[in-house]
Structure formats: C-alpha cells, structure tokens
Design a protein around this motif. Structure first.
Motif, PDB file in Angstrom:
ATOM      1  N   ILE A   1       0.772  -1.134   0.195  1.00  0.00           N
ATOM      2  CA  ILE A   1       0.068  -0.134   0.148  1.00  0.00           C
ATOM      3  C   ILE A   1       0.832   1.110  -0.065  1.00  0.00           C
ATOM      4  O   ILE A   1       1.866   1.605   0.682  1.00  0.00           O
ATOM      5  CB  ILE A   1      -0.890  -0.107   1.202  1.00  0.00           C
ATOM      6  N   ASN A   2       0.965   1.977  -1.137  1.00  0.00           N
ATOM      7  CA  ASN A   2       1.463   3.352  -1.124  1.00  0.00           C
ATOM      8  C   ASN A   2       0.717   4.426  -0.627  1.00  0.00           C
ATOM      9  O   ASN A   2      -0.597   4.597  -0.760  1.00  0.00           O
ATOM     10  CB  ASN A   2       1.856   3.678  -2.487  1.00  0.00           C
ATOM     11  N   LEU A   3       1.388   5.311   0.011  1.00  0.00           N
ATOM     12  CA  LEU A   3       0.619   6.508   0.682  1.00  0.00           C
ATOM     13  C   LEU A   3       1.449   7.807   0.583  1.00  0.00           C
ATOM     14  O   LEU A   3       2.834   7.775   0.928  1.00  0.00           O
ATOM     15  CB  LEU A   3       0.549   6.420   2.310  1.00  0.00           C
TER      16      LEU A   3
ATOM     17  N   LEU B   1      -3.924   7.447  -1.742  1.00  0.00           N
ATOM     18  CA  LEU B   1      -3.594   6.236  -1.290  1.00  0.00           C
ATOM     19  C   LEU B   1      -3.815   5.083  -2.153  1.00  0.00           C
ATOM     20  O   LEU B   1      -4.667   5.088  -3.092  1.00  0.00           O
ATOM     21  CB  LEU B   1      -4.512   5.896  -0.048  1.00  0.00           C
ATOM     22  N   GLN B   2      -2.554   4.259  -2.773  1.00  0.00           N
ATOM     23  CA  GLN B   2      -2.724   3.313  -3.612  1.00  0.00           C
ATOM     24  C   GLN B   2      -2.695   1.756  -2.910  1.00  0.00           C
ATOM     25  O   GLN B   2      -1.810   1.507  -2.296  1.00  0.00           O
ATOM     26  CB  GLN B   2      -1.420   3.475  -4.668  1.00  0.00           C
ATOM     27  N   ASN B   3      -3.660   1.007  -3.166  1.00  0.00           N
ATOM     28  CA  ASN B   3      -3.768   0.021  -2.570  1.00  0.00           C
ATOM     29  C   ASN B   3      -3.429  -1.355  -3.637  1.00  0.00           C
ATOM     30  O   ASN B   3      -4.401  -1.564  -4.608  1.00  0.00           O
ATOM     31  CB  ASN B   3      -5.232  -0.576  -2.042  1.00  0.00           C
ATOM     32  N   LYS B   4      -2.624  -1.793  -3.440  1.00  0.00           N
ATOM     33  CA  LYS B   4      -1.828  -2.916  -4.459  1.00  0.00           C
ATOM     34  C   LYS B   4      -1.834  -3.922  -3.628  1.00  0.00           C
ATOM     35  O   LYS B   4      -1.498  -5.241  -4.300  1.00  0.00           O
ATOM     36  CB  LYS B   4      -0.288  -2.507  -5.125  1.00  0.00           C
ATOM     37  N   GLU B   5      -2.495  -4.426  -2.589  1.00  0.00           N
ATOM     38  CA  GLU B   5      -2.274  -5.510  -1.869  1.00  0.00           C
ATOM     39  C   GLU B   5      -3.511  -6.230  -2.153  1.00  0.00           C
ATOM     40  O   GLU B   5      -4.788  -5.809  -1.852  1.00  0.00           O
ATOM     41  CB  GLU B   5      -2.367  -5.132  -0.127  1.00  0.00           C
ATOM     42  N   GLU B   6      -3.539  -7.499  -2.604  1.00  0.00           N
ATOM     43  CA  GLU B   6      -4.378  -8.305  -2.920  1.00  0.00           C
ATOM     44  C   GLU B   6      -5.218  -9.003  -1.502  1.00  0.00           C
ATOM     45  O   GLU B   6      -4.536  -9.057  -0.625  1.00  0.00           O
ATOM     46  CB  GLU B   6      -3.994  -9.453  -3.688  1.00  0.00           C
ATOM     47  N   HIS B   7      -6.584  -8.917  -1.633  1.00  0.00           N
ATOM     48  CA  HIS B   7      -7.335  -9.516  -0.659  1.00  0.00           C
ATOM     49  C   HIS B   7      -7.501  -8.461   0.597  1.00  0.00           C
ATOM     50  O   HIS B   7      -7.199  -8.749   1.568  1.00  0.00           O
ATOM     51  CB  HIS B   7      -7.205 -11.079  -0.038  1.00  0.00           C
ATOM     52  N   SER B   8      -7.512  -7.140   0.229  1.00  0.00           N
ATOM     53  CA  SER B   8      -7.383  -6.280   1.339  1.00  0.00           C
ATOM     54  C   SER B   8      -8.203  -4.926   1.244  1.00  0.00           C
ATOM     55  O   SER B   8      -8.448  -4.782  -0.269  1.00  0.00           O
ATOM     56  CB  SER B   8      -5.985  -5.581   1.612  1.00  0.00           C
TER      57      SER B   8
END
Length: 720
Positions: free
Chosen positions: A108-110, A127-134
C-alpha cells in the motif's frame, strides 16, 4: 590507523545505507502560520505566528487501518514506517512506498501533501492499494498528537448546533467510561467517538480561547461520514493525559484502487470562536443555496406539538380539538401554529408509510374542515410524516415493496429500528414496541412515497409538510456484491438531494407550502424552510447544579450560537421545555438565540394550559416578539458582533434588518445587574421593550440598563 578504520567504516555505512532525508527539518510558513515536519514525518511545528503559540509536539500525523477477510482493523502506524520527505515551494510531500503494519508488510503506497494557504493548512492524501485481498477502511489524518493547548482553550463541537466543553481531558475519559465493557482497546488509548453527520451539524470542531484557537475542518463536498477524532494516549502506563486531535476518513479502498482526498484543513487562528464560523461558512458558500422560506414561516414564533393518537392506541386529541381547544390554548400564548403527530388511523409511529384518516372520527372530510378552521386568521397546520421508517407490520412492508427498498446491514439483513412509547402500564413500552425498517431514500419508489405525503398535505389544506428524521446522517446501506462489504457513507447528502427534490415539487404546486425536517445538519438544512431541532438532554443540562441557590451564573453545554451565527438563514426550534420548571431562563434563551418555541407539554400529551407558569410567561415574551418581529424573527442573528456592552455577567445578542438592529439582554443569576450599551457608531437609540423588572436610561452615545433576575430587555437602534 584506528582513526582511518573508523572513517572507512563510516563511509561504507553511508554508501550502503544512504540517508533518504539528509535534511532534518522541513518548514513552510507565511505571515500567519508555520508548519514543520521532521525527516520521520512527525509534526514538529503547527504555529500561529501572530501569537507565537505552537500546538504541535513532534508526534506522527497519520494512522491507517485495513481489513483482511479474516482480520479486521489491522493497524499501520507512522512510527513503524520511514518516509521520503520533500519540500516544494509552499508544500511538503511525505511519501511511503509500501507500508509495514503491526503483523505484516503490505503493498500500500501513501503520499501525504501539506499545503499552506492564507489562514489554514490543507492536508491532502493519495492512497494506492496494491495489496490483494485487502481493503483500506480508515485513514486518520491529519493528527496533532500530544496537542499543546493553552489553559483557556475549550472544546467547541458542532453537535446539535453547538456544544462547548471546558475540560476536554475529562470529557474523553468520561466518554470512555460510558462505553460498555470490552468495547474499546482502552489499554492503548481512550477515545470520544463522534462522527459527522451523526450528531455534529457541521463537519468541523475547534479548541477555542479568548484570543485564538485551533480549528479542524473537513471541507468535503461529498458530505461523507467523517470522524472527529479525539483520543487520549498515555504518557506512562495507564496515565492517559496526552490529547490527540484529528480527522478520520473512510476510503474503503480495495485492491487495485486509488483513493484521493484534499478536504481536511487545520487552522491555528487568531480571534474569538466566531473565526471558526467564518472558516466554515467561507467554504460552505461554495455550495450553499438556501431558498427563501414563506413569510409566515419567518414570522412564526413557535408551535404547539401534539400527538393526536398515540402508538398504543389512546386518543389524546380528537380531530375536533384542532379548531377548538388546541387553537384557543395556542392563542393564549400568541402561537397560531400546530404541529400534529399521530393524526392517522393507526396512530403515531404505526403503519408507516400508510397515512389514512381515521374513519371513526369522520375521516378526511372532518380533517380538512378542522385544518381550514384552525388556519382562519393566519393560523398554520404542520402535517407530520416519517421520512424514513417502514412499519414491519404494514401492508406496504408485507406486500414486498417495503422489503425491497429497505436498507441492509453488513450481513445483508434488514436494518431494524424500534420506538418504545408507554401508556400507563409497563408491558407495552418494555416488550411490545413497534419495529421498523429503514427505507433507502435513494430509490424511486421511496421518492414516490414522499411525494404522496406532500400531495396529501396539499389536499388537506395544511400549510406545511414535515418529514421526520430527514436532517441527520443515517445507517448506511451495504453492498455485498464484492469481496468486502461496502457501506454508503453519503446518507446525509442523499437526504439533502431527496429533500431538495421534494421542495422543488412543493414549489411547483404552491410556494407558500413549507417543508420542515427534524435534526440540524448543514447540507440538509439548506433544503428546508425550518428545522425541528433535536439533541440529547445533556445539551441543556446545567453543569453547575444548584446554581440559583448558590447565586451563580448557570453553565450549560448547549452552544447553539455556533450554528445560528454560521447559518443565520436557518429557522430552528428549541426543544425539551415540556413541564413547568426553569421556565424564565429557558424561554429567555430562545429569544436570545432567535429560536422558535416547540411547545410539547408532557411529551406532546397535553397543552400549555396544564403548565400555567410556562403559559403566563410565554404569553408575555411572545408579545415582545410580536412587537419586534421584524428584527427578532425576520432579522439576521449576529450573536455578539456589531455592539459592545460593559458587563460580561449579562448575556446579549444582536439581530439586524434593513436600517435597524435589536440587541437582546438577559441575566439569570443576580438579583439585579447593570450594564451599559455603547451605541454602535452610525446608529442612534430608538426604543426598547422588556419582560420583567428593568430600567433604561438612553443618551446620545450610551444606554444604561438595570435589570432584575430573569429580566429580558430588547433595545432597538437605528442607522442615522
């Protein structure tokens, strides 16, 4: 030789482990504000340069929570993550590539951006969410940890129009103590859980002192739910004494998505609390479009609120009482408006949304006649409907339509709501309460029901349709179609949109028919002609019980002056004066703040002639309101701005209209008090009126006022 080895080791360290931020502190400032961040992203300075006061103490400015399918509320804290900090002109950039939580690293990038504007600091985030299943559920940002408050600063919230708390530390501790056991992680922090728009009438709060303060605002045109974050962290184990203040947003950002926000602002301002109103109203003016209420609403002094037939079946006021007893008692106190609940066959809080006139009382024909008779000579009838509830025993629900449009919780179940009214016994209220579900007011089907209510009001000839509970944020409807359940957090914006549509519909029929709603929130109040105020009893609770016997000035939590000053166009009622106690102080307060009287004797089961002291005093006060209605009712409330007087023990406020101004004075704790009004420059004294013991001597530049306990004085000045 050993020195060379040390130098070589140091050089290798810097080559192998380069310092991302060689600079230790990054500062931006203008003539009003200074903000400094260190290379860990901690807030070192949040300074008012006019006063020299720094509210910061070197604590982190953010915290984040994400969910996994098997574990919710995974916490990520700034202290466990190293940012890259850059300064560009008047902004600071704080970037994190990947984050480390308490139990795992996540993709996750912030990026946080701090921008300095003229009188406020804007805190933006990507906020960039690149985490699978989250899913990132919550971003707490900005945070001012271990907030350094001067001794004179009090907490000003916008709950229920405004509340003022002198001791924020005790308040947060008390809120935590009120929670049920095992509810919060109280071993780590204590919290006061307040969210706009479920309580706060505007999306801001502040710490206010006599000459300055610290303002937190979420100037968010989406009007999404926002946490007004107040936490206490311990300076040592279980000693919770460090106040953290901030704003909480709820991105609900799933894997593969990017979420951005630039709406949160903080201002270390100079001046009185009125500056917080200016900051919020300046932003509100970018979307504020309040329509002009009918003249009869502007001149309305208040209403009698009655329940004609109660939930448990008792008829308290038959139809024929409207034009006879109810009208006569209202006239005895100068009120010609009635707010009628429970007028339909099944009674109050029953069978919604079916509103059928009671055939045993003559049905629609009698109702129309009674309304017409009551409204002779300028009277007004306000016709009640629930704007959101569906009775689960109603045919509307059981036939399928009610089930179809009812909102769902995070499990897919229908959201239930229950209202418990008692008769003389205890069984009904304890066990046999009516159960409702909540309509999704975004649906075309519910909008049609609301239109039917408006049409019925018009057909009956009443002057106003009232939609109960349509001013507040509401339970979210959840979408369960994705990997994670997603809530609708724009419920107050949805209500405002629907109320705007209803107002447009009424205007197309007859612009003299008013629309009213319950609960005070900025964006919904814009769409209504008047607000039936709502708040817990604590809003009017006395903080110093026995004040009269002790000869003290009463201190209350209630601070309606915030909303009245920020949005003076909005017509708001009082509430909770339902017996014969503490009458003068509470009635005088409604005049001081320009509120309308909600006369709801014994919770709408009786009329004001059963509280004779209230009846006699309100009649006198309403004569004063009638005399100065062009100012006290129709005029603009300006609080204590635009005049000055000598005695802070005397409460005062101002109303203006055209070339006149009325200044209201009252006091409740001294047997006699004196103050001197300095006539505003460019004005001259014109006249005055009073209820209670008062003497007045007017000169060219000043007006000397002597007033007894519970006196109410109105001084009118006129532009030269």
């Amino acid at each position: 030789m050993w020195i060379n080895k040390i130098l070589l080791s140091s050089l290798l360290f810097f080559v192998c482990f380069p310092q991302i931020n060689a600079q230790s502190t990054f500062t931006i400032k203008n003539e009003n504000i200074e903000v400094s961040i260190d290379n860990q992203g901690n807030l070192q300075s949040l300074k008012n340069l006019k006063t020299g006061y720094n509210y910061a103490s070197g604590k982190p400015i953010w915290r984040l929570y994400y969910d996994r399918p098997d574990w919710k509320d995974n916490e990520v804290i700034a202290a466990n993550n190293q940012p890259q900090v850059k300064q560009q002109a008047n902004q600071l950039l704080i970037s994190y590539t990947g984050l480390k939580g308490r139990r795992e690293k996540v993709n996750i990038n912030l990026q946080l951006t701090i921008l300095l504007e003229n009188d406020q600091v804007r805190f933006a985030a990507e906020l960039q969410n690149k985490e699978e299943h989250s899913i990132v559920r919550e971003l707490q940002y900005p945070l001012v940890g271990n907030c350094q408050l001067p001794e004179d600063h009090q907490l000003l919230t916008t709950e229920y129009g405004g509340q003022l708390f002198p001791d924020v530390i005790s308040l947060v501790k008390g809120a935590n103590a009120a929670w049920p056991p095992y509810y919060p992680p109280a071993q780590d922090f204590l919290q006061r859980d307040v969210k706009y728009p479920r309580g706060p009438s505007a999306n801001c709060y502040a710490f206010v002192g006599k000459t300055g303060g610290l303002y937190f605002g979420s100037h968010d045109p989406s009007f999404e739910d926002t946490g007004h974050g107040l936490r206490l962290y311990p300076s040592k184990k279980f000693v919770f004494d460090q106040l953290e203040a901030g704003m909480y947003k709820y991105p609900n950002c799933v894997s593969g998505q990017t979420w951005t926000s630039n709406v949160n602002v903080v201002s270390p301002y100079q001046g009185t609390w009125h500056e917080t109103s200016r900051l919020y109203r300046t932003w509100a003016n970018t979307w504020w479009k309040h329509r002009e209420p009918p003249q009869w609403v502007k001149e309305m002094k208040g209403w009698q609120r009655i329940i004609m037939k109660h939930q448990y079946g008792e008829i308290l006021f038959p139809y024929t009482d409207l034009s006879t007893r109810v009208k006569k008692v209202g006239e005895s106190v100068g009120i010609n408006t009635v707010f009628a609940h429970g007028w339909h066959k099944e009674g109050h809080d029953n069978d919604y949304p079916n509103y059928i006139a009671d055939p045993t009382q003559g049905g629609e024909a009698v109702l129309k006649k009674q309304i017409a008779e009551f409204q002779k000579d300028g009277g007004a009838v306000i016709w009640y409907y629930s704007g959101r509830l569906i009775d689960k025993t109603s045919q509307y629900y059981r036939s399928g339509m009610g089930k179809k449009i009812a909102i769902k919780d995070n499990t897919g179940s229908k959201v239930n709501d229950a209202y418990r009214f008692r008769g003389p016994g205890t069984f009904t209220g304890s066990y046999d309460a009516r159960t409702f579900t909540v309509a999704d007011f975004r649906t075309p089907q519910w909008k049609e029901e609301l239109k039917k209510m408006a049409d019925q009001t018009i057909a009956y000839g009443a002057k106003s349709v009232f939609y109960d509970q349509m001013g507040m944020g509401d339970n979210p409807d959840w979408d369960l179609t994705g990997e994670f359940a997603m809530p609708n957090l724009r419920t107050v914006a949805d209500k405002a949109e629907v109320m705007g549509l209803m107002h447009d519909y009424l205007d197309s029929k007859d612009k003299e028919i008013a629309l009213g709603i319950e609960v005070l929130t900025d964006v919904t109040s814009m769409q209504s002609d008047y607000i039936h105020w709502y708040g817990p009893p604590a809003c009017k609770a006395i903080l110093n019980p026995g004040w009269e016997q002790k000869g003290e000035k009463p201190r209350t939590v209630f601070f309606m002056e915030w909303f009245r000053y920020t949005f003076p166009e909005i017509i708001v009622s009082d509430r909770d004066i339902r017996d014969d106690t503490d009458i003068e102080r509470r009635v005088n307060h409604t005049v001081l703040r320009g509120l309308r009287n909600d006369v709801e004797i014994y919770r709408c089961r009786a009329l004001i002639d059963e509280t004779p002291h209230y009846q006699a005093y309100l009649a006198k006060v309403n004569q004063l309101k009638d005399r100065f209605k062009h100012l006290l009712l129709v005029g603009k409330y300006t609080d204590a701005i635009g005049f000055s007087h000598a005695n802070p023990e005397v409460d005062a406020s101002r109303f203006e209209k055209d070339n006149q101004a009325a200044i209201v004075f009252t006091q409740h704790h001294l047997s006699s008090a004196n103050t001197v009004l300095t006539i505003p420059q460019g004005y001259s004294y014109e006249t005055y009126g009073a209820v209670g013991t008062a003497e007045l001597k007017a000169g060219k530049e000043t007006v000397n006022i002597t007033m007894g306990k519970h006196a109410l004085v109105v001084v009118v000045v006129k532009k030269k």
